[in-house]
Design an enzyme around this catalytic site. Sequence first.
Site, PDB file in Angstrom:
ATOM      1  N   GLY A  46       0.848  -1.191   0.000  1.00 54.48           N
ATOM      2  CA  GLY A  46       0.000   0.000   0.000  1.00 54.48           C
ATOM      3  C   GLY A  46       0.882   1.238   0.000  1.00 54.48           C
ATOM      4  CD  GLN A  51       3.321   5.805   3.024  1.00 56.39           C
ATOM      5  OE1 GLN A  51       2.404   5.283   2.414  1.00 56.39           O
ATOM      6  NE2 GLN A  51       4.260   5.090   3.635  1.00 56.39           N
ATOM      7  CB  CYS A 100       5.080   1.982   7.853  1.00 54.87           C
ATOM      8  SG  CYS A 100       4.626   3.526   7.035  1.00 54.87           S
ATOM      9  CG  LEU A 101       6.740   1.111   1.884  1.00 54.50           C
ATOM     10  CD1 LEU A 101       6.127   1.439   0.537  1.00 54.50           C
ATOM     11  CD2 LEU A 101       7.884   0.120   1.737  1.00 54.50           C
ATOM     12  CG  HIS A 142      -0.683   1.126   7.424  1.00 53.79           C
ATOM     13  ND1 HIS A 142       0.273   0.623   8.286  1.00 53.79           N
ATOM     14  CD2 HIS A 142      -0.008   1.901   6.533  1.00 53.79           C
ATOM     15  CE1 HIS A 142       1.454   1.111   7.949  1.00 53.79           C
ATOM     16  NE2 HIS A 142       1.328   1.880   6.880  1.00 53.79           N
ATOM     17  CD  GLU A 143      -1.310   2.387   2.894  1.00 51.29           C
ATOM     18  OE1 GLU A 143      -0.767   3.501   2.959  1.00 51.29           O
ATOM     19  OE2 GLU A 143      -0.679   1.324   2.960  1.00 51.29           O
ATOM     20  CG  HIS A 146       0.370   6.761   5.818  1.00 46.11           C
ATOM     21  ND1 HIS A 146       1.518   7.160   6.455  1.00 46.11           N
ATOM     22  CD2 HIS A 146       0.536   5.432   5.555  1.00 46.11           C
ATOM     23  CE1 HIS A 146       2.339   6.115   6.579  1.00 46.11           C
ATOM     24  NE2 HIS A 146       1.762   5.054   6.042  1.00 46.11           N
TER      25      HIS A 146
HETATM   26  O1  GNR Z   1       4.043  -2.582   2.584  1.00 45.99           O
HETATM   27  C1  GNR Z   1       3.355  -2.448   3.599  1.00 45.99           C
HETATM   28  N1  GNR Z   1       3.027  -3.549   4.324  1.00 45.99           N
HETATM   29  C2  GNR Z   1       2.098  -3.546   5.342  1.00 45.99           C
HETATM   30  C3  GNR Z   1       2.033  -4.658   6.165  1.00 45.99           C
HETATM   31  C4  GNR Z   1       1.105  -4.718   7.180  1.00 45.99           C
HETATM   32  C5  GNR Z   1       0.248  -3.665   7.385  1.00 45.99           C
HETATM   33  C6  GNR Z   1       0.306  -2.545   6.593  1.00 45.99           C
HETATM   34  C7  GNR Z   1       1.223  -2.483   5.571  1.00 45.99           C
HETATM   35  S1  GNR Z   1       1.273  -1.078   4.533  1.00 45.99           S
HETATM   36  C8  GNR Z   1       2.960  -1.100   4.059  1.00 45.99           C
HETATM   37  C9  GNR Z   1       3.251  -0.019   3.027  1.00 45.99           C
HETATM   38  C10 GNR Z   1       3.019   1.337   3.655  1.00 45.99           C
HETATM   39  O2  GNR Z   1       3.796   1.881   4.398  1.00 45.99           O
HETATM   40  N2  GNR Z   1       1.882   1.917   3.405  1.00 45.99           N
HETATM   41  O3  GNR Z   1       1.588   3.090   3.977  1.00 45.99           O
HETATM   42 NI    NI Z   2       2.661   3.122   5.834  1.00 46.34          NI
END
Ligand code: GNR
Ligand code: NI
Length: 178
Positions: A46, A51, A100-101, A142-143, A146
């Site tokens: 995601g 980001q 999270c990236l 999660h997104e 952000h």
């Molecule tokens: O790549 C991602 N893996 C992930 C694993 C578990 C829960 C959420 C994520 S999202 C993350 C990519 C990211 O930072 N998206 O904002």
């Molecule tokens: Ni993230």
Amino acid sequence: MAILPILEVPDPRLRRISEPVAEVTDGIRALIADMFETMYAAPGIGLAAAQVDRPIRLLVMDLGDGPPDAEGKGTRNPRVFINPEILEPSEELGVYNEGCLSVPDQFAEVERPARIRARWLDQDGVAHEAVLEGLAATCLQHEMDHLNGILFIDHLSRLKRSMLLRKLEKARREKAAA
Ligand code: GNR
Ligand code: NI
């Protein structure tokens, strides 16, 4: 198409509240293409526009397992969410080991509603509503965090968060020395 730089903690730009997308234009669609390229290269499942330093309410996701390809293997399943809203979170919670990236190579268990009814627009401006569960529910939440300047580490205890951030700093120091 281009791979965009991904902002990392503690960059204050990750803490901005993203603005709604007023109209799905060709410019937005070009950004979406760059976001998929960036996400696949990372790799991640995601990516929120925030980001990549674009504070607008847009995110992309690909959990794979699209329609089987010629060899019957799982394939890409790119999904675009514009101006997403959560209508109904389940009372039941689920736990996922999140990463999270923007917090590279660090993982921690986060508890969130297991299912959510959500509404959003796609890349053509068409409205959708669906119930998401499992990893899709986790990833959308999660997104969407952000878009509101929230990171998964904000859901941890202060102790767990400070341990994780110390590990991140150590990894960065070792990488810089290498
Ligand atoms: O790549 C991602 N893996 C992930 C694993 C578990 C829960 C959420 C994520 S999202 C993350 C990519 C990211 O930072 N998206 O904002
Ligand atoms: Ni993230």
